[in-house]
Design an enzyme around this catalytic site. Structure first.
Site, PDB file in Angstrom:
ATOM      1  N   ASP A  28     -24.516 -38.326  17.124  1.00  0.00           N
ATOM      2  CA  ASP A  28     -24.571 -39.637  16.475  1.00  0.00           C
ATOM      3  C   ASP A  28     -24.221 -40.765  17.437  1.00  0.00           C
ATOM      4  OD1 ASP A  28     -21.958 -38.532  16.580  1.00  0.00           O
ATOM      5  OD2 ASP A  28     -21.250 -39.992  15.122  1.00  0.00           O
ATOM      6  N   LYS A 146     -19.545 -39.516   8.552  1.00  0.00           N
ATOM      7  CA  LYS A 146     -18.449 -39.561   9.524  1.00  0.00           C
ATOM      8  C   LYS A 146     -17.997 -40.995   9.742  1.00  0.00           C
ATOM      9  CE  LYS A 146     -18.314 -39.977  14.377  1.00  0.00           C
ATOM     10  NZ  LYS A 146     -18.700 -39.596  15.750  1.00  0.00           N
ATOM     11  N   GLU A 188     -11.967 -38.889  10.549  1.00  0.00           N
ATOM     12  CA  GLU A 188     -11.750 -38.721  11.995  1.00  0.00           C
ATOM     13  C   GLU A 188     -10.762 -39.739  12.548  1.00  0.00           C
ATOM     14  OE1 GLU A 188     -15.302 -38.774  14.415  1.00  0.00           O
ATOM     15  OE2 GLU A 188     -14.159 -38.607  16.270  1.00  0.00           O
ATOM     16  N   GLU A 190      -9.153 -40.290  15.627  1.00  0.00           N
ATOM     17  CA  GLU A 190      -9.088 -39.803  17.016  1.00  0.00           C
ATOM     18  C   GLU A 190      -7.903 -40.418  17.742  1.00  0.00           C
ATOM     19  OE1 GLU A 190     -12.606 -40.148  19.481  1.00  0.00           O
ATOM     20  OE2 GLU A 190     -11.526 -39.339  21.216  1.00  0.00           O
ATOM     21  N   LYS A 230     -11.533 -34.266  11.124  1.00  0.00           N
ATOM     22  CA  LYS A 230     -11.988 -34.135  12.518  1.00  0.00           C
ATOM     23  C   LYS A 230     -10.946 -34.780  13.428  1.00  0.00           C
ATOM     24  CE  LYS A 230     -15.821 -35.428  15.555  1.00  0.00           C
ATOM     25  NZ  LYS A 230     -17.275 -35.465  15.677  1.00  0.00           N
ATOM     26  N   SER A 300     -16.664 -30.060  16.132  1.00  0.00           N
ATOM     27  CA  SER A 300     -17.670 -31.086  15.869  1.00  0.00           C
ATOM     28  C   SER A 300     -17.801 -31.846  17.179  1.00  0.00           C
ATOM     29  CB  SER A 300     -17.213 -31.997  14.727  1.00  0.00           C
ATOM     30  OG  SER A 300     -18.127 -33.054  14.546  1.00  0.00           O
ATOM     31  N   TYR A 360     -17.666 -44.666  21.032  1.00  0.00           N
ATOM     32  CA  TYR A 360     -18.759 -43.774  20.649  1.00  0.00           C
ATOM     33  C   TYR A 360     -19.905 -44.546  20.053  1.00  0.00           C
ATOM     34  CZ  TYR A 360     -20.278 -39.013  20.053  1.00  0.00           C
ATOM     35  OH  TYR A 360     -20.927 -37.806  20.196  1.00  0.00           O
TER      36      TYR A 360
HETATM   37  P1  13P Z   1     -16.854 -35.925  21.423  1.00  0.00           P
HETATM   38  O1  13P Z   1     -16.842 -34.450  21.094  1.00  0.00           O
HETATM   39  O2  13P Z   1     -17.750 -36.280  22.570  1.00  0.00           O
HETATM   40  O3  13P Z   1     -15.483 -36.511  21.501  1.00  0.00           O
HETATM   41  O4  13P Z   1     -17.561 -36.629  20.208  1.00  0.00           O
HETATM   42  C1  13P Z   1     -17.349 -36.228  18.931  1.00  0.00           C
HETATM   43  C2  13P Z   1     -17.504 -37.386  18.027  1.00  0.00           C
HETATM   44  O5  13P Z   1     -18.291 -37.351  17.125  1.00  0.00           O
HETATM   45  C3  13P Z   1     -16.652 -38.552  18.251  1.00  0.00           C
HETATM   46  O6  13P Z   1     -16.728 -39.416  17.178  1.00  0.00           O
END
Ligand code: 13P
Length: 360
Positions: A28, A146, A188, A190, A230, A300, A360
Site C-alpha cells: 500500500d 489499515k 497500527e 508504529e 499491527k 504484515s 509510508y
Molecule cells: P514495513 O514492513 O515496510 O514497515 O511496512 C509495513 C506497513 O504497512 C507500514 O505501514
C-alpha cells in the site's frame, strides 16, 4: 446499530487473515513512496509502471500459500491489471482474489506535525469522510483496512502524553468507523526504530502505547474479535550500541504484548519497520517459538517482502521478481509457524532496510 450487523463477517474476515502459517503483503505504498522504491532501480514512477509492478505481485504463482491478504493503496484497488501470460484483462483486485487473498485498503491519509506536541511528533489524518470511503471500498471488494499512526522515542521526552493519546484516539475512531462498514481494522501504532534508546525503553513505551490504544478502543466500542493489531517488534533504537539476539527480541516482544493486548484480538501481524528481510523472518520465527501466546503471531510486511523482489524485477523481469517475492513469502510463512531455518530462502539484502524518519 450498524456494527452489530457485521460482527459475524468481521470475525470471519479476521480469522481468514489469521490463517496459521500466513501473513499479509503490505503493498500500500503511496504514490510518493513507491516512487522512492522505483528510483532505487532507476525506474520512472508512472501509472503504467505501478500497474506492471502490482500486477507482478498479484500474479506471483502460489502466493496464496503463505499470504492470506494484501493491503493496497487506493489507486491499485481500482486499477486494471496489466496483460500477463494469456490472462484475460481484469482488475488487480481480481488477480489477488484469484490467488485466495483477502484484499484490504490503506485508509489513513498520512501523518502531519502534531500541534502542541514535541518536535517531530505527528498525528494521523483521514477521519473526515472515512465512513463514505469505507463503504465505497467495501462495495469494490475490500474487506479490511489499515491506519498507521507513527510514534518516536527521543531523549527530549517523546512520545509525549498528548502524542500517545491523540494517536490512540485516531486509531480507535478509525477502527470503529470502518467496522460499521464491514471492514476489519488493522490497528497500527508504529514505534519507529530511530534513536539510540535500549530495548527496555522501547518495551516500556510500547506497553504504555498499547495499553492506551486498547483503553480507547474499548471506549469507542470497537469489536476486538473483528480487529487486528499491527505493531512493531520490541527492538532497541537503530543506533543503540547493544544489539539483542533474536531470542531476546522475541522475549521482550511477547512480554510487551502479553502485558497490553487483550486475548480477544485474533492476530498480531508485525510490520517490518526497516528490518532487513532475513532479520524480519528470523525474529518472527523466534517470536513464534515462545510458548503460550493467545494470538496468531504473523506478519504484515512491506519492505521485508518486496526489497529483493523489486531489485530482481528491475522494471522488466517479472519471473525473477516473482521468484524473489515467493522466497520471502515462504520464509515468513514458515516463520509464522516457528519453523523457518535461517538462511534457507534467498534474499538480496544483507543489511537493514532502515531509513531514518520513514514515511509510508
Ligand atoms: P514495513 O514492513 O515496510 O514497515 O511496512 C509495513 C506497513 O504497512 C507500514 O505501514
Amino acid at each position: 446499530m450498524a456494527l452489530d450487523t457485521h460482527r459475524d463477517e468481521l470475525e470471519a474476515t479476521a480469522a481468514a487473515l489469521a490463517r496459521p502459517g500466513s501473513g499479509l503483503l503490505a503493498a500500500d505504498e503511496s504514490t510518493g513512496t513507491i516512487g522512492k522504491r522505483f528510483a532505487a532501480i532507476t525506474l520512472e514512477n508512472s501509472e503504467e509502471h505501478r500497474r506492471a509492478y502490482r500486477t507482478l505481485l498479484a500474479t506471483a504463482p502460489g502466493l496464496g500459500a503463505s499470504i492470506s491478504g494484501v493491503i493496497l493503496y487506493e489507486e491499485t484497488l481500482f486499477q486494471q491489471a496489466a496483460a500477463v501470460g494469456g490472462l484475460a484483462a481484469g482488475s488487480i483486485l481480481e488477480r489477488f482474489r484469484d490467488q485466495g487473498l483477502v484484499v484490504g485498503i490503506k485508509v489513513d491519509q498520512g501523518v502531519e506535525p502534531l500541534p502542541g506536541g514535541l518536535p517531530g511528533e505527528s498525528w494521523c489524518t483521514g477521519l473526515k469522510g472515512l465512513q463514505e470511503r469505507a463503504a465505497r471500498y467495501y462495495a469494490r471488494g475490500a474487506r479490511f483496512a489499515k491506519w498507521r499512526a507513527v510514534l518516536r522515542i527521543s531523549a527530549d521526552g517523546s512520545p509525549s502524553e498528548l502524542c500517545v493519546r491523540e494517536n490512540a484516539w485516531g486509531l480507535a475512531r478509525y477502527a470503529r468507523t470502518v467496522q460499521e462498514e464491514g471492514l476489519v481494522p488493522i490497528v497500527e501504532p508504529e514505534i519507529l526504530m530511530d534513536g539510540d534508546h535500549d530495548i527496555l525503553t522501547t518495551a516500556a513505551v510500547q506497553e504504555w502505547v498499547l495499553r492506551t490504544v486498547y483503553e480507547v478502543l474499548g471506549l469507542n466500542g470497537v469489536f476486538l474479535e473483528g480487529s487486528l493489531l499491527k505493531p512493531s517488534m520490541t527492538l532497541p533504537g537503530a543506533s543503540c550500541p547493544q544489539r539483542p539476539s533474536p531470542e531476546q527480541v522475541a522475549e521482550f516482544t511477547v512480554r510487551t504484548l502479553r502485558r497490553s493486548v487483550p486475548a480477544a484480538v485474533p492476530a498480531i501481524l508485525f510490520l517490518s519497520g526497516g528490518l532487513g528481510e532475513e532479520d524480519a523472518s528470523v525474529y518472527l520465527n523466534a517470536i513464534n517459538q515462545v510458548p503460550g501466546s493467545p494470538w496468531h503471531l504473523g506478519f504484515s510486511y512491506g519492505r521485508a517482502l518486496q526489497h529483493s523482489c523489486l531489485s530482481h524485477w528491475g522494471g522488466s523481469d517479472t519471473a525473477a521478481g516473482q521468484a524473489a517475492l515467493l522466497a520471502r513469502a515462504t520464509a515468513n510463512g514458515d516463520a509464522a509457524r516457528g519453523l523457518y531455518v535461517a538462511g534457507s530462502q534467498p534474499s538480496d539484502d544483507a543489511a537493514s532496510l532502515f531509513v531514518a524518519n520513514y514515511s509510508y
